[in-house]
Write a protein that holds these residues in place. Structure first.
Motif, mmCIF file in Angstrom:
data_model
loop_
_atom_site.group_PDB
_atom_site.id
_atom_site.type_symbol
_atom_site.label_atom_id
_atom_site.label_comp_id
_atom_site.label_asym_id
_atom_site.label_seq_id
_atom_site.Cartn_x
_atom_site.Cartn_y
_atom_site.Cartn_z
ATOM 1 N N ASN A 76 -22.352 18.956 25.903
ATOM 2 C CA ASN A 76 -23.356 19.354 24.913
ATOM 3 C C ASN A 76 -24.308 18.185 24.674
ATOM 4 N N PRO A 77 -25.600 18.329 24.988
ATOM 5 C CA PRO A 77 -26.533 17.203 24.845
ATOM 6 C C PRO A 77 -26.650 16.678 23.421
ATOM 7 N N LYS A 78 -26.276 17.490 22.434
ATOM 8 C CA LYS A 78 -26.331 17.012 21.052
ATOM 9 C C LYS A 78 -25.257 15.971 20.759
ATOM 10 N N MET A 79 -24.282 15.836 21.667
ATOM 11 C CA MET A 79 -23.251 14.816 21.502
ATOM 12 C C MET A 79 -23.677 13.475 22.079
ATOM 13 N N ASN A 80 -24.852 13.405 22.716
ATOM 14 C CA ASN A 80 -25.340 12.126 23.224
ATOM 15 C C ASN A 80 -25.611 11.176 22.070
ATOM 16 N N ALA A 81 -25.340 9.897 22.291
ATOM 17 C CA ALA A 81 -25.485 8.895 21.236
ATOM 18 C C ALA A 81 -26.511 7.843 21.648
ATOM 19 N N VAL A 82 -26.616 6.791 20.854
ATOM 20 C CA VAL A 82 -27.629 5.765 21.073
ATOM 21 C C VAL A 82 -27.052 4.601 21.873
ATOM 22 N N PHE A 83 -27.895 3.972 22.670
ATOM 23 C CA PHE A 83 -27.539 2.722 23.340
ATOM 24 C C PHE A 83 -28.780 1.844 23.386
ATOM 25 N N VAL A 84 -28.702 0.698 22.716
ATOM 26 C CA VAL A 84 -29.787 -0.276 22.710
ATOM 27 C C VAL A 84 -29.182 -1.631 23.013
ATOM 28 N N ALA A 85 -29.778 -2.359 23.955
ATOM 29 C CA ALA A 85 -29.306 -3.701 24.292
ATOM 30 C C ALA A 85 -30.487 -4.655 24.280
ATOM 31 N N ALA A 109 -29.626 13.229 3.818
ATOM 32 C CA ALA A 109 -28.501 12.296 3.847
ATOM 33 C C ALA A 109 -28.412 11.576 5.189
ATOM 34 N N SER A 110 -28.686 12.292 6.262
ATOM 35 C CA SER A 110 -28.635 11.667 7.587
ATOM 36 C C SER A 110 -29.712 10.595 7.736
ATOM 37 N N TYR A 111 -30.917 10.890 7.277
ATOM 38 C CA TYR A 111 -31.988 9.898 7.362
ATOM 39 C C TYR A 111 -31.653 8.664 6.512
ATOM 40 N N THR A 112 -31.026 8.885 5.381
ATOM 41 C CA THR A 112 -30.623 7.760 4.528
ATOM 42 C C THR A 112 -29.581 6.905 5.232
ATOM 43 N N ALA A 113 -28.630 7.550 5.891
ATOM 44 C CA ALA A 113 -27.602 6.811 6.619
ATOM 45 C C ALA A 113 -28.204 6.004 7.763
ATOM 46 N N LEU A 114 -29.171 6.590 8.475
ATOM 47 C CA LEU A 114 -29.828 5.873 9.563
ATOM 48 C C LEU A 114 -30.626 4.684 9.031
ATOM 49 N N ALA A 115 -31.284 4.871 7.906
ATOM 50 C CA ALA A 115 -32.031 3.769 7.298
ATOM 51 C C ALA A 115 -31.099 2.629 6.898
ATOM 52 N N LEU A 116 -29.925 2.973 6.374
ATOM 53 C CA LEU A 116 -28.951 1.952 5.991
ATOM 54 C C LEU A 116 -28.440 1.209 7.223
ATOM 55 N N ALA A 117 -28.143 1.946 8.297
ATOM 56 C CA ALA A 117 -27.683 1.305 9.529
ATOM 57 C C ALA A 117 -28.754 0.367 10.077
ATOM 58 N N ASP A 118 -30.009 0.806 10.039
ATOM 59 C CA ASP A 118 -31.119 -0.033 10.498
ATOM 60 C C ASP A 118 -31.228 -1.307 9.656
ATOM 61 N N PHE A 119 -31.023 -1.176 8.359
ATOM 62 C CA PHE A 119 -31.048 -2.333 7.460
ATOM 63 C C PHE A 119 -29.957 -3.336 7.831
ATOM 64 N N HIS A 120 -28.761 -2.827 8.136
ATOM 65 C CA HIS A 120 -27.652 -3.719 8.492
ATOM 66 C C HIS A 120 -27.898 -4.420 9.832
ATOM 67 N N VAL A 121 -28.552 -3.726 10.770
ATOM 68 C CA VAL A 121 -28.924 -4.394 12.024
ATOM 69 C C VAL A 121 -29.878 -5.551 11.725
ATOM 70 N N VAL A 172 -27.331 -8.511 21.630
ATOM 71 C CA VAL A 172 -26.959 -7.513 20.631
ATOM 72 C C VAL A 172 -26.992 -6.133 21.280
ATOM 73 N N LEU A 173 -25.883 -5.419 21.165
ATOM 74 C CA LEU A 173 -25.806 -4.051 21.677
ATOM 75 C C LEU A 173 -25.543 -3.095 20.520
ATOM 76 N N ILE A 174 -26.356 -2.079 20.406
ATOM 77 C CA ILE A 174 -26.182 -1.050 19.385
ATOM 78 C C ILE A 174 -25.697 0.213 20.084
ATOM 79 N N VAL A 175 -24.504 0.673 19.716
ATOM 80 C CA VAL A 175 -23.893 1.806 20.398
ATOM 81 C C VAL A 175 -23.322 2.787 19.371
ATOM 82 N N ALA A 176 -22.930 3.949 19.852
ATOM 83 C CA ALA A 176 -22.258 4.938 19.011
ATOM 84 C C ALA A 176 -21.323 5.742 19.891
#
Length: 228
Positions: free
Chosen positions: A172-181, A1-13, A31-35
């Motif tokens: 907790n390093p697992k709480m790190n998110a994405v940043f793309v600019a 389910a997580s991979y599907t959600a990431l694929a959908l987010a990538d599609f929307h980008v 364009v900045l991609i953040v979470a």
């Protein structure tokens, strides 16, 4: 389910970039991609309110099984639990009892006291009445629930329950998110490592030719070209 959600987010980008291209403004856009947070998998969930109920610190309404009143109650944040002590006359005794109930239990990594809050970015309950009196920190692989029914402090995560949680400590390093600019005003091919979320807004403002003098964060000038 997580991979599907990431694929959908990538599609929307991709849709967004295509729309910029169609509008003829792709070269003028940044364009900045953040979470706001990452995610961690849990195989077990802690239910401290069950212990509080069994100890007489919390009472359920007999008909609805909803919490009727409580001297101690945990409000879950997924990866942590905010514990509130509501009886001002017995707060010290209730605090000690809560700590004794939880300390050493399966899945409990720590019970944070107010003196530890500032280092983690939490406000002090003395200055912010909405802040909890204690914070429960679970061990890796555990999450926290506000459920007060049943008899078990620890329940296994099943297919009908959430298997991923956020709300863990920011350390907790697992709480790190994405940043793309990318785009206008952004250097190409640069890797800068960790970015604080509070730095995103000042950086976006600079790209738009503005400043945010009251912001706690800073402009990520290392990713920017000289022209805004």
């Amino acid at each position: 389910a997580s991979y599907t959600a990431l694929a959908l987010a990538d599609f929307h980008v991709g849709q967004l970039l295509e729309a910029l291209e169609t509008a003829g403004i792709r070269t003028n856009a940044a364009v900045l991609i953040v979470a706001d947070h990452g995610f961690a998998t849990a195989t077990n969930v802690l239910q401290p309110n069950v212990l509080f109920r069994q100890a007489g610190l919390l009472e359920l309404a007999s008909a609805s099984q909803m919490i009727l009143k409580a001297r101690a109650q945990l409000v879950p944040e997924g990866g942590t639990g905010m514990i509130y002590l509501t009886d001002s006359q017995n707060r010290a005794a209730d605090r000690q009892q809560v700590v004794e109930l939880l300390r050493g239990k399966e899945g409990v990594a720590d019970i944070l006291e107010p003196g530890q809050f500032a280092a983690l970015g939490f406000p002090s309950p003395d200055k912010n009445p909405g802040m909890a009196d204690l914070v429960l920190v679970p061990k890796d692989g555990y999450a926290v629930s506000g459920t007060a029914t049943g008899d078990d402090f620890v329940v296994a995560v099943t297919g009908s329950m959430n298997q991923g949680y956020h709300g863990y400590l920011a350390s907790n390093p697992k709480m790190n998110a994405v940043f793309v600019a990318s785009g206008r005003g952004i250097k190409r091919g640069l890797k800068i490592g960790m970015v604080d979320n509070i730095d995103v807004a000042p950086t976006m403002a600079r790209l738009l030719g503005h400043e945010l003098p009251g912001a706690e964060g800073k402009v990520l000038s290392e990713i920017l070209t000289t022209a805004p």
